[in-house]
Write an enzyme that holds these catalytic residues in place. Sequence first.
Site, short mmCIF file in Angstrom:
data_model
loop_
_atom_site.label_atom_id
_atom_site.label_comp_id
_atom_site.label_asym_id
_atom_site.label_seq_id
_atom_site.Cartn_x
_atom_site.Cartn_y
_atom_site.Cartn_z
N THR A 1 70.55 -13.43 2.15
CA THR A 1 70.25 -14.86 2.34
C THR A 1 70.84 -15.71 1.21
O THR A 1 70.99 -15.21 0.08
CB THR A 1 68.73 -15.06 2.39
N GLU B 1 69.23 -17.77 -0.31
CA GLU B 1 68.13 -18.03 -1.26
C GLU B 1 68.23 -17.16 -2.51
O GLU B 1 67.57 -17.45 -3.51
CB GLU B 1 66.77 -17.83 -0.59
N LYS C 1 64.78 -10.01 -1.78
CA LYS C 1 66.10 -9.94 -1.15
C LYS C 1 67.19 -9.73 -2.23
O LYS C 1 68.15 -8.98 -2.01
CB LYS C 1 66.40 -11.22 -0.35
P1 NAD Z 1 62.29 -12.23 11.61
O1 NAD Z 1 61.12 -12.36 10.69
O2 NAD Z 1 62.38 -13.08 12.81
O3 NAD Z 1 62.38 -10.71 12.12
C1 NAD Z 1 62.25 -9.61 11.26
C2 NAD Z 1 62.29 -8.35 12.12
O4 NAD Z 1 62.21 -7.19 11.25
C3 NAD Z 1 61.10 -8.24 13.09
O5 NAD Z 1 61.55 -7.80 14.35
C4 NAD Z 1 60.20 -7.20 12.43
O6 NAD Z 1 59.39 -6.48 13.35
C5 NAD Z 1 61.22 -6.31 11.77
N1 NAD Z 1 60.66 -5.56 10.61
C6 NAD Z 1 59.93 -6.06 9.58
N2 NAD Z 1 59.57 -5.06 8.75
C7 NAD Z 1 60.12 -3.92 9.25
C8 NAD Z 1 60.11 -2.57 8.82
N3 NAD Z 1 59.46 -2.20 7.70
N4 NAD Z 1 60.77 -1.65 9.54
C9 NAD Z 1 61.43 -2.03 10.69
N5 NAD Z 1 61.45 -3.28 11.16
C10 NAD Z 1 60.81 -4.24 10.43
O7 NAD Z 1 63.58 -12.37 10.69
P2 NAD Z 1 64.92 -13.21 10.90
O8 NAD Z 1 64.66 -14.63 10.60
O9 NAD Z 1 65.55 -12.80 12.16
O10 NAD Z 1 65.78 -12.64 9.66
C11 NAD Z 1 66.55 -11.44 9.81
C12 NAD Z 1 67.27 -11.16 8.50
O11 NAD Z 1 68.11 -12.28 8.16
C13 NAD Z 1 66.34 -10.96 7.31
O12 NAD Z 1 66.88 -9.93 6.52
C14 NAD Z 1 66.37 -12.29 6.57
O13 NAD Z 1 66.12 -12.11 5.21
C15 NAD Z 1 67.79 -12.74 6.84
N6 NAD Z 1 68.03 -14.20 6.86
C16 NAD Z 1 67.30 -15.01 7.68
C17 NAD Z 1 67.60 -16.38 7.73
C18 NAD Z 1 66.85 -17.33 8.64
O14 NAD Z 1 67.09 -18.53 8.55
N7 NAD Z 1 66.00 -16.87 9.52
C19 NAD Z 1 68.62 -16.88 6.93
C20 NAD Z 1 69.31 -16.02 6.06
C21 NAD Z 1 69.02 -14.68 6.06
O1 DAU Z 2 67.96 -20.20 3.46
C1 DAU Z 2 67.76 -19.08 4.27
C2 DAU Z 2 66.29 -18.84 4.44
O2 DAU Z 2 65.82 -19.84 5.31
C3 DAU Z 2 65.95 -17.46 4.97
O3 DAU Z 2 66.36 -16.49 4.04
C4 DAU Z 2 64.45 -17.34 5.23
O4 DAU Z 2 64.14 -16.08 5.81
C5 DAU Z 2 64.03 -18.45 6.17
O5 DAU Z 2 62.63 -18.41 6.37
C6 DAU Z 2 64.44 -19.81 5.61
O6 DAU Z 2 63.66 -20.16 4.45
P1 DAU Z 2 63.11 -21.66 4.22
O7 DAU Z 2 61.96 -21.59 3.31
O8 DAU Z 2 64.22 -22.58 3.87
O9 DAU Z 2 62.65 -21.98 5.74
P2 DAU Z 2 61.36 -22.70 6.34
O10 DAU Z 2 61.63 -22.91 7.79
O11 DAU Z 2 60.10 -22.00 5.97
O12 DAU Z 2 61.36 -24.11 5.61
C7 DAU Z 2 62.49 -24.98 5.69
C8 DAU Z 2 62.18 -26.24 4.88
O13 DAU Z 2 61.12 -26.96 5.56
C9 DAU Z 2 61.66 -25.93 3.49
O14 DAU Z 2 62.18 -26.87 2.56
C10 DAU Z 2 60.14 -26.09 3.61
C11 DAU Z 2 59.98 -27.14 4.70
N1 DAU Z 2 58.75 -26.98 5.52
C12 DAU Z 2 58.52 -25.75 6.07
C13 DAU Z 2 57.39 -25.54 6.86
C14 DAU Z 2 57.11 -24.18 7.46
C15 DAU Z 2 57.91 -28.06 5.75
O15 DAU Z 2 58.14 -29.19 5.26
N2 DAU Z 2 56.80 -27.86 6.51
C16 DAU Z 2 56.50 -26.64 7.08
O16 DAU Z 2 55.44 -26.53 7.75
#
Ligand code: NAD
Ligand code: DAU
Length: 332
Positions: free
Chosen positions: A123, A125, A151
């Site tokens: 990520t 982050e 991470k």
């Molecule tokens: P998510 O939370 O939607 O899904 C996570 C998945 O991993 C789920 O299906 C869960 O059951 C599975 N999981 C959790 N623990 C596990 C374990 N111990 N063994 C096997 N499976 C397990 O996550 P996402 O938002 O799809 O993110 C996927 C990846 O991308 C993560 O590595 C996250 O750090 C990274 N990422 C996410 C974002 C974002 O904006 N969502 C951005 C940058 C990077």
């Molecule tokens: O940057 C990549 C990351 O983005 C991923 O690695 C993470 O898995 C993913 O969860 C996401 O992290 P953020 O913390 O940026 O996402 P989130 O959707 O939780 O929040 C986005 C922004 O919105 C953040 O500045 C916090 C704000 N927020 C979030 C929530 C849940 C609010 O203002 N209100 C809320 O209720």
Amino acid sequence: MRVLVTGGCGFIGSNFIRLLLQEHAEDEVLNLDKLTYAGNPENLKDVEDDPRYNFMKGDICDARDVEEAFSWGPEAVVNFAAETHVDRSITSPEDFIRTDVLGTYRILEEARKEGVRLLHISTDEVYGSIESGSFSEDSPLMPNSPYSASKAAADLLVRAYVRTYGLEALIVRSSNNYGPYQYPEKVIPLFVTNLLEGRKVPLYGEGKNVRDWLYVEDNCRAIDLVLRSGSPGQIYNVGGGEERTNLELTRAILEIMGAGEESVERVPDRPGHDLRYSVDTRKVRGLGWSPRYDFETGLRKTVAWYREHTEWWKPIKSGEFRRYYVEKYGDI
Ligand code: NAD
Ligand code: DAU
């Protein structure tokens, strides 16, 4: 290619598996997922009868589960599995350290023993917050939350396995994804579904924090490209180039949904809240990637998807999520 995908029942993993099966007729997938609160087999209902798709319920922290999954004979593994929600990492960090660090170690060990190429999903982050400019892949890691620290720890382990054992591993660090099948704890699906339910949207602090929004399909195309064309040992940043403050994001959602400012509830800020994330994406663009969706188009598509898929998110919001929500936001 035979691809082992971990965490494929989550948001990005399920979109990635769907894309892989669509774009590569010869590919086969094994999805290893623990099915935590965030893992939902409904996310892949449309592909579950595809003979090229296989599922195994298992934990990446369990050496036997990981060994069994690798016995399927993958040519590559894409490690999405993780605990992912920053707010949950603040209240209960342990699961993050377990899955994101120990789990990645288990995958690395098995990939090393079996000589399998690994694409680890990280990520933006891990770099921490930046007030102006953008982080390159060589910027130091300065994580600020238990989530981003776990991470970053995983990324350093991947680096060590490349350097020490010559493992063919790559890392993708992407910005904030949005789109279909995102669990409604994350800001965009939370705000959209709250408005569809006639609730308010809880905006943290002054709403000045900036995120760079990336439509999930664009990220999945970047991951697919890096998997096939990336150089071993390399890290690739991926970002949409669509930076918005949370207030701008909130107003864009309100406008699409025909709601007014009275729908916004200001709530206390997240502890240690990173002000801004921004990554330099020239390296992945050099492989031939660029995003296909601008933010306005992607956001409209996303709102439309949640409008049309109430059967997907309503059970989530009335289940585990409800307890989590009430504890965190009260009756908003
Ligand atoms: P998510 O939370 O939607 O899904 C996570 C998945 O991993 C789920 O299906 C869960 O059951 C599975 N999981 C959790 N623990 C596990 C374990 N111990 N063994 C096997 N499976 C397990 O996550 P996402 O938002 O799809 O993110 C996927 C990846 O991308 C993560 O590595 C996250 O750090 C990274 N990422 C996410 C974002 C974002 O904006 N969502 C951005 C940058 C990077
Ligand atoms: O940057 C990549 C990351 O983005 C991923 O690695 C993470 O898995 C993913 O969860 C996401 O992290 P953020 O913390 O940026 O996402 P989130 O959707 O939780 O929040 C986005 C922004 O919105 C953040 O500045 C916090 C704000 N927020 C979030 C929530 C849940 C609010 O203002 N209100 C809320 O209720």
